[in-house]
Design a protein around this motif. Sequence first.
Motif, PDB file in Angstrom:
ATOM      1  N   LEU A   1      10.604   8.477 -14.024  1.00 59.90           N
ATOM      2  CA  LEU A   1      10.107   7.124 -13.764  1.00 59.90           C
ATOM      3  C   LEU A   1      10.995   6.403 -12.762  1.00 59.90           C
ATOM      4  CD1 LEU A   1       8.307   4.663 -14.315  1.00 59.90           C
ATOM      5  CD2 LEU A   1       9.753   4.166 -16.314  1.00 59.90           C
ATOM      6  N   LEU A   2      12.300   6.468 -12.962  1.00 63.82           N
ATOM      7  CA  LEU A   2      13.211   5.788 -12.044  1.00 63.82           C
ATOM      8  C   LEU A   2      13.167   6.397 -10.654  1.00 63.82           C
ATOM      9  CD1 LEU A   2      16.133   5.197 -14.515  1.00 63.82           C
ATOM     10  CD2 LEU A   2      14.958   3.419 -13.225  1.00 63.82           C
ATOM     11  N   CYS A   3      13.030   7.708 -10.576  1.00 67.02           N
ATOM     12  CA  CYS A   3      12.914   8.342  -9.254  1.00 67.02           C
ATOM     13  C   CYS A   3      11.616   7.945  -8.570  1.00 67.02           C
ATOM     14  CB  CYS A   3      13.023   9.859  -9.393  1.00 67.02           C
ATOM     15  SG  CYS A   3      14.706  10.440  -9.751  1.00 67.02           S
ATOM     16  N   ALA A   4      10.546   7.795  -9.353  1.00 73.17           N
ATOM     17  CA  ALA A   4       9.263   7.357  -8.778  1.00 73.17           C
ATOM     18  C   ALA A   4       9.375   5.937  -8.225  1.00 73.17           C
ATOM     19  CB  ALA A   4       8.165   7.426  -9.836  1.00 73.17           C
ATOM     20  N   VAL A   5      10.033   5.058  -8.972  1.00 72.67           N
ATOM     21  CA  VAL A   5      10.198   3.676  -8.523  1.00 72.67           C
ATOM     22  C   VAL A   5      11.072   3.632  -7.273  1.00 72.67           C
ATOM     23  CG1 VAL A   5      11.140   1.416  -9.136  1.00 72.67           C
ATOM     24  CG2 VAL A   5       9.818   2.712 -10.810  1.00 72.67           C
ATOM     25  N   GLN A   6      12.131   4.449  -7.249  1.00 75.25           N
ATOM     26  CA  GLN A   6      12.991   4.494  -6.067  1.00 75.25           C
ATOM     27  C   GLN A   6      12.213   4.972  -4.846  1.00 75.25           C
ATOM     28  OE1 GLN A   6      16.829   4.030  -5.570  1.00 75.25           O
ATOM     29  NE2 GLN A   6      15.624   3.743  -3.713  1.00 75.25           N
ATOM     30  N   ALA A   7      11.419   6.036  -5.026  1.00 74.60           N
ATOM     31  CA  ALA A   7      10.657   6.577  -3.899  1.00 74.60           C
ATOM     32  C   ALA A   7       9.621   5.569  -3.408  1.00 74.60           C
ATOM     33  CB  ALA A   7       9.981   7.883  -4.305  1.00 74.60           C
ATOM     34  N   ALA A   8       8.972   4.872  -4.340  1.00 70.06           N
ATOM     35  CA  ALA A   8       7.969   3.879  -3.957  1.00 70.06           C
ATOM     36  C   ALA A   8       8.610   2.705  -3.223  1.00 70.06           C
ATOM     37  CB  ALA A   8       7.229   3.387  -5.198  1.00 70.06           C
TER      38      ALA A   8
ATOM     39  N   PRO B   1       0.810  -1.230   0.000  1.00 69.37           N
ATOM     40  CA  PRO B   1       0.000   0.000   0.000  1.00 69.37           C
ATOM     41  C   PRO B   1       0.840   1.277   0.000  1.00 69.37           C
ATOM     42  CG  PRO B   1      -0.828  -1.575   1.614  1.00 69.37           C
ATOM     43  CD  PRO B   1       0.484  -2.101   1.139  1.00 69.37           C
ATOM     44  N   ALA B   2       1.940   1.298   0.747  1.00 68.47           N
ATOM     45  CA  ALA B   2       2.769   2.504   0.806  1.00 68.47           C
ATOM     46  C   ALA B   2       3.391   2.797  -0.551  1.00 68.47           C
ATOM     47  CB  ALA B   2       3.860   2.339   1.869  1.00 68.47           C
ATOM     48  N   ALA B   3       3.861   1.768  -1.221  1.00 70.73           N
ATOM     49  CA  ALA B   3       4.451   1.943  -2.545  1.00 70.73           C
ATOM     50  C   ALA B   3       3.400   2.413  -3.546  1.00 70.73           C
ATOM     51  CB  ALA B   3       5.082   0.636  -3.021  1.00 70.73           C
ATOM     52  N   GLN B   4       2.218   1.824  -3.483  1.00 76.00           N
ATOM     53  CA  GLN B   4       1.157   2.211  -4.422  1.00 76.00           C
ATOM     54  C   GLN B   4       0.705   3.649  -4.192  1.00 76.00           C
ATOM     55  OE1 GLN B   4       0.132   0.356  -7.108  1.00 76.00           O
ATOM     56  NE2 GLN B   4       1.882  -0.895  -6.442  1.00 76.00           N
ATOM     57  N   ALA B   5       0.726   4.097  -2.955  1.00 74.10           N
ATOM     58  CA  ALA B   5       0.365   5.490  -2.669  1.00 74.10           C
ATOM     59  C   ALA B   5       1.367   6.450  -3.308  1.00 74.10           C
ATOM     60  CB  ALA B   5       0.293   5.711  -1.164  1.00 74.10           C
ATOM     61  N   VAL B   6       2.654   6.096  -3.257  1.00 73.45           N
ATOM     62  CA  VAL B   6       3.678   6.933  -3.900  1.00 73.45           C
ATOM     63  C   VAL B   6       3.478   6.939  -5.408  1.00 73.45           C
ATOM     64  CG1 VAL B   6       6.141   7.157  -4.370  1.00 73.45           C
ATOM     65  CG2 VAL B   6       5.360   6.643  -2.051  1.00 73.45           C
ATOM     66  N   LEU B   7       3.181   5.787  -5.992  1.00 77.65           N
ATOM     67  CA  LEU B   7       2.968   5.723  -7.438  1.00 77.65           C
ATOM     68  C   LEU B   7       1.714   6.488  -7.851  1.00 77.65           C
ATOM     69  CD1 LEU B   7       3.935   1.988  -8.064  1.00 77.65           C
ATOM     70  CD2 LEU B   7       5.316   4.023  -8.511  1.00 77.65           C
ATOM     71  N   ASP B   8       0.667   6.456  -7.016  1.00 79.62           N
ATOM     72  CA  ASP B   8      -0.536   7.260  -7.283  1.00 79.62           C
ATOM     73  C   ASP B   8      -0.176   8.740  -7.332  1.00 79.62           C
ATOM     74  OD1 ASP B   8      -2.150   5.026  -7.352  1.00 79.62           O
ATOM     75  OD2 ASP B   8      -2.846   5.235  -5.275  1.00 79.62           O
ATOM     76  N   ARG B   9       0.602   9.159  -6.363  1.00 70.88           N
ATOM     77  CA  ARG B   9       1.002  10.559  -6.296  1.00 70.88           C
ATOM     78  C   ARG B   9       1.913  10.916  -7.474  1.00 70.88           C
ATOM     79  NH1 ARG B   9      -0.876  15.263  -5.135  1.00 70.88           N
ATOM     80  NH2 ARG B   9       0.787  16.779  -4.823  1.00 70.88           N
ATOM     81  N   ALA B  10       2.797   9.997  -7.840  1.00 66.19           N
ATOM     82  CA  ALA B  10       3.706  10.233  -8.964  1.00 66.19           C
ATOM     83  C   ALA B  10       2.932  10.447 -10.257  1.00 66.19           C
ATOM     84  CB  ALA B  10       4.674   9.070  -9.111  1.00 66.19           C
ATOM     85  N   ALA B  11       1.862   9.704 -10.430  1.00 66.28           N
ATOM     86  CA  ALA B  11       1.054   9.864 -11.643  1.00 66.28           C
ATOM     87  C   ALA B  11       0.529  11.289 -11.764  1.00 66.28           C
ATOM     88  CB  ALA B  11      -0.109   8.868 -11.630  1.00 66.28           C
ATOM     89  N   THR B  12       0.186  11.893 -10.634  1.00 71.27           N
ATOM     90  CA  THR B  12      -0.300  13.273 -10.626  1.00 71.27           C
ATOM     91  C   THR B  12       0.832  14.264 -10.890  1.00 71.27           C
ATOM     92  OG1 THR B  12      -2.062  12.706  -9.071  1.00 71.27           O
ATOM     93  CG2 THR B  12      -1.455  15.025  -9.232  1.00 71.27           C
ATOM     94  N   VAL B  13       1.963  14.053 -10.241  1.00 71.71           N
ATOM     95  CA  VAL B  13       3.071  15.010 -10.336  1.00 71.71           C
ATOM     96  C   VAL B  13       3.696  15.017 -11.724  1.00 71.71           C
ATOM     97  CG1 VAL B  13       5.354  15.622  -9.454  1.00 71.71           C
ATOM     98  CG2 VAL B  13       3.563  14.884  -7.874  1.00 71.71           C
TER      99      VAL B  13
END
Length: 305
Positions: free
Chosen positions: A62-69, A25-37
Amino acid sequence: MSLGILCSGQGGQGPGMLDLLRRDPAAQAVLDRAATVIGQDPRTLVAGPEAEMQRNAVAQPLLCAVQAATWAALRPHLPPVRAVAGYSLGELSAYHVAGALDADELLRLAMRRAEAMDRADPEPGGLLAVRGLDRARLEAICSDCGADIAIENGADRFVVGGHRPTLAAVEQGVLALGAAVTPLSVTIASHTRLMAPAAAEFSPILAASGLQAPPLPVLAGIDGTPVYTRERAVAALTRQMTETVTWAACLDGLIEMGCTVLLETGPCNALARMAAERRPGLAVRAVADFRSLSGAATWVERQLG
């Protein structure tokens, strides 16, 4: 005994890079937010044509989003981190892992960085990995051809950057001396003089950003020394765009700071393999080596005992 984190750079993106994150869930929340940003859903990008993931403007955010997630999912299950180092683009993600950038700001900076680099040089460029040649001989070839050493991975392991015809000339020169070469799937001559316009554009963006003094030391890619202040962080992230990344010095710096266990948290294991080759016997793995995030966290716990 303490833990050091390695943040991957470009080159490891692929269709399976989100597999370990799908149920977190935490990773998916970051990816949800990344889609917006970033205006594009990372999950859609990963499911699309692989060639699209290699484009600089797509690959960097994309790579930064995956790292953050990945970090959002892993962080609660890991012991305290001693220091962080990031390879090329990964140095930007390292400041997120260290707590100096929130995920939104990381993604915005990754987008601006990619845009600046794409604008910096209209002529097609790239990177070429060279193995089996010492720095002095490689520098002589680069000087003759007009290329730059972009990354130093070891005593005889380098990455050279330049325009494509320049890299072709470098390849001929190093092959004649018995070295091995591997073209990298990167379309920008990162960490070379060709990125001077990008550095000039990105520096004030960094200075005006939400980047903070890192609560954990981040090793500067240009020399492997720890960064503790915001001012030096801005300078280091700017300078690495046009100067050689001394990754070998970063690995040595992590060891000197007391890191006895290293974990690579990006989508591949290239940094973990390099660290294992440079420091045989060192406890180092990549998240990508495991079948689950919990497996990676359990391995770290066992190593630190």
